[in-house]
Design a protein around this motif. Structure first.
Motif, PDB file in Angstrom:
ATOM      1  N   GLU A  48       0.852  -1.191   0.000  1.00 58.38           N
ATOM      2  CA  GLU A  48       0.000   0.000   0.000  1.00 58.38           C
ATOM      3  C   GLU A  48       0.884   1.235   0.000  1.00 58.38           C
ATOM      4  O   GLU A  48       1.784   1.367   0.829  1.00 58.38           O
ATOM      5  CB  GLU A  48      -0.899  -0.004   1.236  1.00 58.38           C
ATOM      6  CG  GLU A  48      -1.970   1.048   1.176  1.00 58.38           C
ATOM      7  CD  GLU A  48      -2.984   0.864   2.282  1.00 58.38           C
ATOM      8  OE1 GLU A  48      -2.738   1.382   3.390  1.00 58.38           O
ATOM      9  OE2 GLU A  48      -4.003   0.206   2.027  1.00 58.38           O
ATOM     10  N   MET A  49       0.646   2.105  -0.967  1.00 59.76           N
ATOM     11  CA  MET A  49       1.428   3.335  -1.057  1.00 59.76           C
ATOM     12  C   MET A  49       0.573   4.501  -0.566  1.00 59.76           C
ATOM     13  O   MET A  49      -0.640   4.517  -0.779  1.00 59.76           O
ATOM     14  CB  MET A  49       1.844   3.599  -2.503  1.00 59.76           C
ATOM     15  CG  MET A  49       2.807   2.580  -3.048  1.00 59.76           C
ATOM     16  SD  MET A  49       3.297   2.914  -4.755  1.00 59.76           S
ATOM     17  CE  MET A  49       1.799   2.488  -5.613  1.00 59.76           C
ATOM     18  N   LEU A  50       1.221   5.458   0.047  1.00 53.84           N
ATOM     19  CA  LEU A  50       0.550   6.665   0.511  1.00 53.84           C
ATOM     20  C   LEU A  50       1.033   7.844  -0.312  1.00 53.84           C
ATOM     21  O   LEU A  50       2.221   7.962  -0.617  1.00 53.84           O
ATOM     22  CB  LEU A  50       0.847   6.922   1.992  1.00 53.84           C
ATOM     23  CG  LEU A  50       0.339   5.870   2.975  1.00 53.84           C
ATOM     24  CD1 LEU A  50       0.805   6.200   4.381  1.00 53.84           C
ATOM     25  CD2 LEU A  50      -1.175   5.779   2.945  1.00 53.84           C
ATOM     26  N   ILE A  51       0.103   8.724  -0.650  1.00 55.77           N
ATOM     27  CA  ILE A  51       0.432   9.966  -1.346  1.00 55.77           C
ATOM     28  C   ILE A  51       0.425  11.076  -0.309  1.00 55.77           C
ATOM     29  O   ILE A  51      -0.549  11.239   0.432  1.00 55.77           O
ATOM     30  CB  ILE A  51      -0.602  10.268  -2.463  1.00 55.77           C
ATOM     31  CG1 ILE A  51      -0.672   9.114  -3.462  1.00 55.77           C
ATOM     32  CG2 ILE A  51      -0.287  11.582  -3.142  1.00 55.77           C
ATOM     33  CD1 ILE A  51       0.618   8.824  -4.188  1.00 55.77           C
ATOM     34  N   LYS A  57      -1.257  16.082   4.446  1.00 55.79           N
ATOM     35  CA  LYS A  57      -2.220  14.985   4.613  1.00 55.79           C
ATOM     36  C   LYS A  57      -1.755  13.777   3.798  1.00 55.79           C
ATOM     37  O   LYS A  57      -1.262  13.918   2.689  1.00 55.79           O
ATOM     38  CB  LYS A  57      -3.597  15.452   4.126  1.00 55.79           C
ATOM     39  CG  LYS A  57      -4.663  14.413   4.239  1.00 55.79           C
ATOM     40  CD  LYS A  57      -5.989  14.928   3.694  1.00 55.79           C
ATOM     41  CE  LYS A  57      -6.959  13.770   3.601  1.00 55.79           C
ATOM     42  NZ  LYS A  57      -8.036  14.020   2.678  1.00 55.79           N
ATOM     43  N   ARG A  58      -1.930  12.600   4.370  1.00 59.13           N
ATOM     44  CA  ARG A  58      -1.562  11.360   3.693  1.00 59.13           C
ATOM     45  C   ARG A  58      -2.834  10.659   3.234  1.00 59.13           C
ATOM     46  O   ARG A  58      -3.786  10.546   3.982  1.00 59.13           O
ATOM     47  CB  ARG A  58      -0.756  10.466   4.621  1.00 59.13           C
ATOM     48  CG  ARG A  58       0.652  10.961   4.773  1.00 59.13           C
ATOM     49  CD  ARG A  58       1.371  10.293   5.920  1.00 59.13           C
ATOM     50  NE  ARG A  58       2.781  10.590   5.937  1.00 59.13           N
ATOM     51  CZ  ARG A  58       3.329  11.766   6.176  1.00 59.13           C
ATOM     52  NH1 ARG A  58       2.553  12.810   6.392  1.00 59.13           N
ATOM     53  NH2 ARG A  58       4.633  11.951   6.181  1.00 59.13           N
ATOM     54  N   GLU A  59      -2.781  10.172   1.997  1.00 61.49           N
ATOM     55  CA  GLU A  59      -3.942   9.525   1.398  1.00 61.49           C
ATOM     56  C   GLU A  59      -3.473   8.242   0.710  1.00 61.49           C
ATOM     57  O   GLU A  59      -2.432   8.237   0.061  1.00 61.49           O
ATOM     58  CB  GLU A  59      -4.527  10.502   0.366  1.00 61.49           C
ATOM     59  CG  GLU A  59      -5.827  10.111  -0.234  1.00 61.49           C
ATOM     60  CD  GLU A  59      -6.332  11.218  -1.160  1.00 61.49           C
ATOM     61  OE1 GLU A  59      -6.316  10.998  -2.388  1.00 61.49           O
ATOM     62  OE2 GLU A  59      -6.724  12.289  -0.667  1.00 61.49           O
ATOM     63  N   VAL A  60      -4.236   7.180   0.851  1.00 58.39           N
ATOM     64  CA  VAL A  60      -3.882   5.922   0.198  1.00 58.39           C
ATOM     65  C   VAL A  60      -3.934   6.128  -1.317  1.00 58.39           C
ATOM     66  O   VAL A  60      -4.872   6.731  -1.837  1.00 58.39           O
ATOM     67  CB  VAL A  60      -4.846   4.790   0.609  1.00 58.39           C
ATOM     68  CG1 VAL A  60      -4.564   3.506  -0.165  1.00 58.39           C
ATOM     69  CG2 VAL A  60      -4.751   4.523   2.103  1.00 58.39           C
ATOM     70  N   PHE A  61      -2.893   5.654  -2.012  1.00 62.96           N
ATOM     71  CA  PHE A  61      -2.854   5.774  -3.466  1.00 62.96           C
ATOM     72  C   PHE A  61      -4.036   5.026  -4.062  1.00 62.96           C
ATOM     73  O   PHE A  61      -4.295   3.877  -3.723  1.00 62.96           O
ATOM     74  CB  PHE A  61      -1.547   5.220  -4.025  1.00 62.96           C
ATOM     75  CG  PHE A  61      -1.518   5.161  -5.521  1.00 62.96           C
ATOM     76  CD1 PHE A  61      -1.408   6.323  -6.269  1.00 62.96           C
ATOM     77  CD2 PHE A  61      -1.646   3.953  -6.185  1.00 62.96           C
ATOM     78  CE1 PHE A  61      -1.396   6.273  -7.653  1.00 62.96           C
ATOM     79  CE2 PHE A  61      -1.627   3.888  -7.569  1.00 62.96           C
ATOM     80  CZ  PHE A  61      -1.511   5.057  -8.301  1.00 62.96           C
ATOM     81  N   ASP A  62      -4.742   5.691  -4.968  1.00 61.56           N
ATOM     82  CA  ASP A  62      -5.922   5.111  -5.613  1.00 61.56           C
ATOM     83  C   ASP A  62      -5.685   5.104  -7.122  1.00 61.56           C
ATOM     84  O   ASP A  62      -5.730   6.148  -7.772  1.00 61.56           O
ATOM     85  CB  ASP A  62      -7.152   5.945  -5.253  1.00 61.56           C
ATOM     86  CG  ASP A  62      -8.447   5.388  -5.803  1.00 61.56           C
ATOM     87  OD1 ASP A  62      -8.415   4.444  -6.624  1.00 61.56           O
ATOM     88  OD2 ASP A  62      -9.509   5.908  -5.416  1.00 61.56           O
ATOM     89  N   ARG A  63      -5.439   3.932  -7.653  1.00 61.17           N
ATOM     90  CA  ARG A  63      -5.175   3.775  -9.084  1.00 61.17           C
ATOM     91  C   ARG A  63      -6.349   4.286  -9.922  1.00 61.17           C
ATOM     92  O   ARG A  63      -6.153   4.906 -10.969  1.00 61.17           O
ATOM     93  CB  ARG A  63      -4.922   2.293  -9.378  1.00 61.17           C
ATOM     94  CG  ARG A  63      -4.549   2.011 -10.792  1.00 61.17           C
ATOM     95  CD  ARG A  63      -4.469   0.504 -11.029  1.00 61.17           C
ATOM     96  NE  ARG A  63      -3.844   0.206 -12.286  1.00 61.17           N
ATOM     97  CZ  ARG A  63      -4.417   0.429 -13.466  1.00 61.17           C
ATOM     98  NH1 ARG A  63      -5.613   0.937 -13.543  1.00 61.17           N
ATOM     99  NH2 ARG A  63      -3.767   0.143 -14.577  1.00 61.17           N
ATOM    100  N   ILE A 103       4.799   8.662  -1.227  1.00 58.51           N
ATOM    101  CA  ILE A 103       5.194   9.381  -2.439  1.00 58.51           C
ATOM    102  C   ILE A 103       4.618  10.782  -2.374  1.00 58.51           C
ATOM    103  O   ILE A 103       3.427  10.955  -2.094  1.00 58.51           O
ATOM    104  CB  ILE A 103       4.703   8.658  -3.704  1.00 58.51           C
ATOM    105  CG1 ILE A 103       5.444   7.333  -3.854  1.00 58.51           C
ATOM    106  CG2 ILE A 103       4.938   9.477  -4.949  1.00 58.51           C
ATOM    107  CD1 ILE A 103       4.580   6.156  -3.803  1.00 58.51           C
ATOM    108  N   ASP A 104       5.453  11.761  -2.624  1.00 53.13           N
ATOM    109  CA  ASP A 104       5.008  13.144  -2.647  1.00 53.13           C
ATOM    110  C   ASP A 104       4.059  13.353  -3.830  1.00 53.13           C
ATOM    111  O   ASP A 104       4.318  12.873  -4.940  1.00 53.13           O
ATOM    112  CB  ASP A 104       6.222  14.069  -2.772  1.00 53.13           C
ATOM    113  CG  ASP A 104       5.844  15.521  -2.656  1.00 53.13           C
ATOM    114  OD1 ASP A 104       5.440  15.932  -1.556  1.00 53.13           O
ATOM    115  OD2 ASP A 104       5.925  16.226  -3.684  1.00 53.13           O
ATOM    116  N   ALA A 105       2.971  14.065  -3.602  1.00 54.35           N
ATOM    117  CA  ALA A 105       1.986  14.320  -4.662  1.00 54.35           C
ATOM    118  C   ALA A 105       2.630  15.031  -5.848  1.00 54.35           C
ATOM    119  O   ALA A 105       2.235  14.813  -6.996  1.00 54.35           O
ATOM    120  CB  ALA A 105       0.820  15.135  -4.116  1.00 54.35           C
TER     121      ALA A 105
END
Length: 165
Positions: A48-51, A57-63, A103-105
């Motif tokens: 699971e990657m976080l953006i 704010k951290r958000e779960v990466f959503d393909r 990962i930085d946005a």
């Protein structure tokens, strides 16, 4: 797999095959309760990657969110769904291969910008207008002008306009 039509908890797989790029398995399913047919995709998720957003704010990466934003930029452009899908897969592979859990946005945005620049110039500008938060027409002029300068420096043998000779 839950049926999207009636909510039945079970479905039967009728056909399975890899996608064109081999990054997923496409499965055609049928619900035994209502007879509805639908397609699912199965993909490998390494971790699971976080953006990390600008705000911190951290958000779960959503393909799917990534794919939607690229599709919006490409709306009404001559870009096939397959090319968009290949681009999304490429961005996801780059993110996963980076080895980073966060990962930085901005990094993600630049990856999308690179991909769109190669895919379609209008989609690239559309995405840039949102990503770089253009506020007025002058922002578009400046951005498009910088593209023209870059294009001229890449193509040194390009014919000059009559007013430049």
């Amino acid at each position: 797999m839950r049926c999207p039509f009636c909510g039945n908890e079970d479905s039967q797989v009728k056909d399975s095959r890899p996608t064109e790029d081999g990054a997923a398995i496409r499965r055609r399913r049928q619900c035994p309760a209502c007879g509805g047919r639908f397609t699912t995709f199965e993909r490998i998720q390494l971790r699971e990657m976080l953006i990390v957003k600008k705000s911190g704010k951290r958000e779960v990466f959503d393909r799917d969110k990534l794919a939607r934003s690229i599709e919006i930029a490409c709306r009404k452009r001559p870009v096939s769904e397959e090319r968009i899908e290949r681009m999304v897969n490429g961005v996801v592979r780059r993110l996963e291969s980076s080895g980073e859990a966060e990962i930085d946005a901005g990094v993600l945005g630049e990856m999308v910008m690179e991909g769109l620049q190669a895919l379609d110039p209008v989609a690239y500008i559309r995405f840039a207008s949102v990503y770089r938060d253009f506020r007025e027409a002058r922002d578009f002029e400046t951005f498009v002008g910088s593209l023209s300068v870059v294009a001229r420096s890449v193509e040194p043998d390009a014919p000059m306009e009559p007013d430049q000779q």
